[in-house]
Design a protein around this motif. Structure first.
Motif, PDB file in Angstrom:
ATOM      1  N   GLY A  21      32.640  54.978  48.840  1.00  0.00           N
ATOM      2  CA  GLY A  21      33.478  55.842  49.652  1.00  0.00           C
ATOM      3  C   GLY A  21      32.684  57.013  50.212  1.00  0.00           C
ATOM      4  N   GLU A  22      33.289  57.712  51.153  1.00  0.00           N
ATOM      5  CA  GLU A  22      32.621  58.823  51.815  1.00  0.00           C
ATOM      6  C   GLU A  22      32.343  59.979  50.861  1.00  0.00           C
ATOM      7  N   GLU A  23      33.275  60.233  49.924  1.00  0.00           N
ATOM      8  CA  GLU A  23      33.089  61.362  49.006  1.00  0.00           C
ATOM      9  C   GLU A  23      31.848  61.180  48.142  1.00  0.00           C
ATOM     10  N   CYS A  24      31.638  59.969  47.638  1.00  0.00           N
ATOM     11  CA  CYS A  24      30.458  59.710  46.809  1.00  0.00           C
ATOM     12  C   CYS A  24      29.182  59.892  47.624  1.00  0.00           C
ATOM     13  N   ALA A  25      29.171  59.391  48.838  1.00  0.00           N
ATOM     14  CA  ALA A  25      27.990  59.522  49.700  1.00  0.00           C
ATOM     15  C   ALA A  25      27.664  60.990  49.967  1.00  0.00           C
ATOM     16  N   GLN A  26      28.692  61.787  50.208  1.00  0.00           N
ATOM     17  CA  GLN A  26      28.472  63.209  50.471  1.00  0.00           C
ATOM     18  C   GLN A  26      27.918  63.929  49.249  1.00  0.00           C
ATOM     19  N   LYS A  27      28.451  63.584  48.082  1.00  0.00           N
ATOM     20  CA  LYS A  27      27.989  64.222  46.853  1.00  0.00           C
ATOM     21  C   LYS A  27      26.519  63.897  46.583  1.00  0.00           C
ATOM     22  N   ILE A  28      26.145  62.651  46.775  1.00  0.00           N
ATOM     23  CA  ILE A  28      24.760  62.255  46.531  1.00  0.00           C
ATOM     24  C   ILE A  28      23.826  62.928  47.534  1.00  0.00           C
ATOM     25  N   LYS A  29      24.223  62.965  48.792  1.00  0.00           N
ATOM     26  CA  LYS A  29      23.387  63.607  49.809  1.00  0.00           C
ATOM     27  C   LYS A  29      23.212  65.097  49.529  1.00  0.00           C
ATOM     28  N   ALA A  30      24.242  65.734  48.976  1.00  0.00           N
ATOM     29  CA  ALA A  30      24.164  67.164  48.668  1.00  0.00           C
ATOM     30  C   ALA A  30      23.143  67.450  47.574  1.00  0.00           C
ATOM     31  N   LEU A  31      22.840  66.451  46.765  1.00  0.00           N
ATOM     32  CA  LEU A  31      21.900  66.641  45.663  1.00  0.00           C
ATOM     33  C   LEU A  31      20.447  66.664  46.117  1.00  0.00           C
ATOM     34  N   VAL A  32      20.221  66.443  47.409  1.00  0.00           N
ATOM     35  CA  VAL A  32      18.856  66.475  47.917  1.00  0.00           C
ATOM     36  C   VAL A  32      18.240  67.863  47.752  1.00  0.00           C
ATOM     37  N   ASP A  33      19.068  68.869  47.611  1.00  0.00           N
ATOM     38  CA  ASP A  33      18.585  70.239  47.397  1.00  0.00           C
ATOM     39  C   ASP A  33      18.689  70.668  45.935  1.00  0.00           C
ATOM     40  N   HIS A  34      18.836  69.718  45.051  1.00  0.00           N
ATOM     41  CA  HIS A  34      18.964  70.038  43.625  1.00  0.00           C
ATOM     42  C   HIS A  34      17.705  70.749  43.117  1.00  0.00           C
ATOM     43  N   HIS A  35      17.903  71.677  42.180  1.00  0.00           N
ATOM     44  CA  HIS A  35      16.773  72.477  41.682  1.00  0.00           C
ATOM     45  C   HIS A  35      15.797  71.668  40.840  1.00  0.00           C
ATOM     46  N   ASP A  36      16.264  70.533  40.265  1.00  0.00           N
ATOM     47  CA  ASP A  36      15.386  69.732  39.406  1.00  0.00           C
ATOM     48  C   ASP A  36      14.637  68.702  40.246  1.00  0.00           C
ATOM     49  N   ALA A  37      13.328  68.676  40.105  1.00  0.00           N
ATOM     50  CA  ALA A  37      12.491  67.794  40.920  1.00  0.00           C
ATOM     51  C   ALA A  37      12.776  66.322  40.660  1.00  0.00           C
ATOM     52  N   GLU A  38      13.055  65.965  39.405  1.00  0.00           N
ATOM     53  CA  GLU A  38      13.302  64.566  39.072  1.00  0.00           C
ATOM     54  C   GLU A  38      14.601  64.071  39.702  1.00  0.00           C
ATOM     55  N   VAL A  39      15.627  64.917  39.661  1.00  0.00           N
ATOM     56  CA  VAL A  39      16.897  64.562  40.294  1.00  0.00           C
ATOM     57  C   VAL A  39      16.700  64.418  41.800  1.00  0.00           C
ATOM     58  N   LYS A  40      16.003  65.359  42.378  1.00  0.00           N
ATOM     59  CA  LYS A  40      15.759  65.341  43.827  1.00  0.00           C
ATOM     60  C   LYS A  40      15.000  64.078  44.235  1.00  0.00           C
ATOM     61  N   GLU A  41      14.008  63.709  43.454  1.00  0.00           N
ATOM     62  CA  GLU A  41      13.232  62.508  43.756  1.00  0.00           C
ATOM     63  C   GLU A  41      14.110  61.262  43.706  1.00  0.00           C
ATOM     64  N   LYS A  42      14.971  61.206  42.696  1.00  0.00           N
ATOM     65  CA  LYS A  42      15.876  60.063  42.565  1.00  0.00           C
ATOM     66  C   LYS A  42      16.807  59.973  43.773  1.00  0.00           C
ATOM     67  N   VAL A  43      17.347  61.107  44.196  1.00  0.00           N
ATOM     68  CA  VAL A  43      18.262  61.149  45.337  1.00  0.00           C
ATOM     69  C   VAL A  43      17.573  60.677  46.612  1.00  0.00           C
ATOM     70  N   LEU A  44      16.337  61.104  46.806  1.00  0.00           N
ATOM     71  CA  LEU A  44      15.592  60.722  48.014  1.00  0.00           C
ATOM     72  C   LEU A  44      15.347  59.224  48.102  1.00  0.00           C
ATOM     73  N   THR A  45      15.287  58.551  46.936  1.00  0.00           N
ATOM     74  CA  THR A  45      15.117  57.097  46.942  1.00  0.00           C
ATOM     75  C   THR A  45      16.436  56.379  47.215  1.00  0.00           C
ATOM     76  N   ILE A  46      17.556  57.063  46.947  1.00  0.00           N
ATOM     77  CA  ILE A  46      18.876  56.434  47.109  1.00  0.00           C
ATOM     78  C   ILE A  46      19.426  56.624  48.516  1.00  0.00           C
ATOM     79  N   ILE A  47      19.231  57.797  49.099  1.00  0.00           N
ATOM     80  CA  ILE A  47      19.862  58.141  50.377  1.00  0.00           C
ATOM     81  C   ILE A  47      19.634  57.104  51.481  1.00  0.00           C
ATOM     82  N   PRO A  48      18.425  56.556  51.642  1.00  0.00           N
ATOM     83  CA  PRO A  48      18.249  55.544  52.700  1.00  0.00           C
ATOM     84  C   PRO A  48      19.120  54.311  52.525  1.00  0.00           C
ATOM     85  N   LYS A  49      19.625  54.079  51.302  1.00  0.00           N
ATOM     86  CA  LYS A  49      20.402  52.870  51.037  1.00  0.00           C
ATOM     87  C   LYS A  49      21.898  53.115  51.140  1.00  0.00           C
ATOM     88  N   ILE A  50      22.297  54.389  51.345  1.00  0.00           N
ATOM     89  CA  ILE A  50      23.723  54.704  51.433  1.00  0.00           C
ATOM     90  C   ILE A  50      24.255  54.294  52.810  1.00  0.00           C
TER      91      ILE A  50
END
Length: 319
Positions: A290-319
């Motif tokens: 759904g759109e809400e999940c996609a928005q939440k994941i995309k918002a994590l691209v600015d997360h303060h933790d580098a590991e979380v941010k790296e994980k998000v960057l690998t997922i976003i192209p597949k959303i």
């Protein structure tokens, strides 16, 4: 799950099985000499072996005494101590495999002595502490693939206890740990098919420790394409999406992101994206796509933790 890691487990099981046969041969053909060479202490009574001060790995004769005591006594204190001793020996054997073969085959000897059903019967005990210790012992024994063949008969009972018992209890966590070990490979994952919705319910209502343990189990299932449809059909409350909020603990956030990633990967492997209409509203599929999940994941691209941010960057192209 069924690839290199599964093959490694099978190889380890074969190695340990061979080691167990050799050790039992040595113990039966030359007890005194074998004990001296293996660094074992002289034989003690079964009661002595449960007093908390006996810290050596037990040999076959000592394990047999302990199993007999566990099967024959009704004293809850002795039962609990015997389960702890057996569980500790199995855990010790796992930790020492690379260093010393004889200590790496304790759980194989327990199996050959008929110990798994003796321990398994204790998960039905009315005493919750005994039930927990039995689950812990089975968990330590379950790292061996041959032991899993015997332990799998308890999976349904463990699931019932996990989902009907007190939330966040020691018994629930012990049961979840055992189920997690039993699903490291794909062999027994199908036995949890009818409990997937229950897993998500515990995930959403449990505390931090419970959430992490449930997610470890769900991640095992999510790596197996054969379990993808069952996961996506599960009815999951919309509050699940709150686990993708930036303030969620890292150990939880990384795992829910990996869950999303694994399921997406399996969908593409299996070609299930073409059958979206088969998933009903309120299912995990509709939440994750759904759109809400996609928005939440995309918002994590600015997360303060580098590991979380790296994980998000690998997922976003597949959303």
């Amino acid at each position: 799950m069924g690839g290199p890691r599964g093959a490694g487990w099978v190889a380890a099981g074969l190695l340990l099985g061979a080691g167990a046969c050799y050790c039992i041969y040595r113990l039966t053909r030359g007890r005194r000499r074998g004990d001296r060479e293996l660094g074992m202490r002289p034989s003690k009574s079964a009661e002595d072996l449960t007093d908390g001060s006996y810290d050596d790995v037990l040999n076959a004769a000592q394990l047999q005494k302990l199993l007999y005591l566990l099967e024959s006594t009704e004293d809850p204190v002795i039962i609990e101590r015997a389960l702890i001793t057996l569980g500790n020996n199995a855990a010790f054997s796992v930790n020492q495999i690379p260093m010393k073969l004889v200590t790496g085959i304790t759980f194989a000897i327990i199996r050959e002595l008929g110990g798994i059903p003796i321990v398994g019967n204790k998960i039905n005990h009315s005493n919750q502490s005994i039930k927990e210790k039995a689950l812990n012992a089975l968990n330590n024994l379950s790292v061996n693939v041959e032991n899993q063949i015997k332990i799998k008969i308890y999976i349904n009972q463990v699931c019932e206890d996990v989902f009907s018992g007190p939330l966040n209890s020691a018994v629930q966590l012990a049961g979840l740990r055992l189920l997690t070990n039993m699903t490291v490979t794909n062999d027994h994952q199908h036995m949890l098919h009818n409990y997937i919705t229950d897993l998500f319910q515990v995930l959403l209502t449990g505390n931090g420790n419970t959430k992490v343990q449930v997610l470890k189990l769900l991640l095992n299932l999510s790596e197996n394409p054969a379990m993808t449809e069952g996961l996506l059909h599960a009815q999951v409350d919309s509050s699940f999406l709150s686990l993708y909020d930036s303030h969620v603990a890292k150990e939880i956030l990384l795992r829910v992101l990996t869950l999303f990633q694994n399921i997406n990967n399996c969908l593409k492997i299996e070609g299930h994206l073409a059958v979206q209409p088969t998933f009903t509203e309120g299912s995990l599929f509709f939440l994750l796509h759904g759109e809400e999940c996609a928005q939440k994941i995309k918002a994590l691209v600015d997360h303060h933790d580098a590991e979380v941010k790296e994980k998000v960057l690998t997922i976003i192209p597949k959303i």
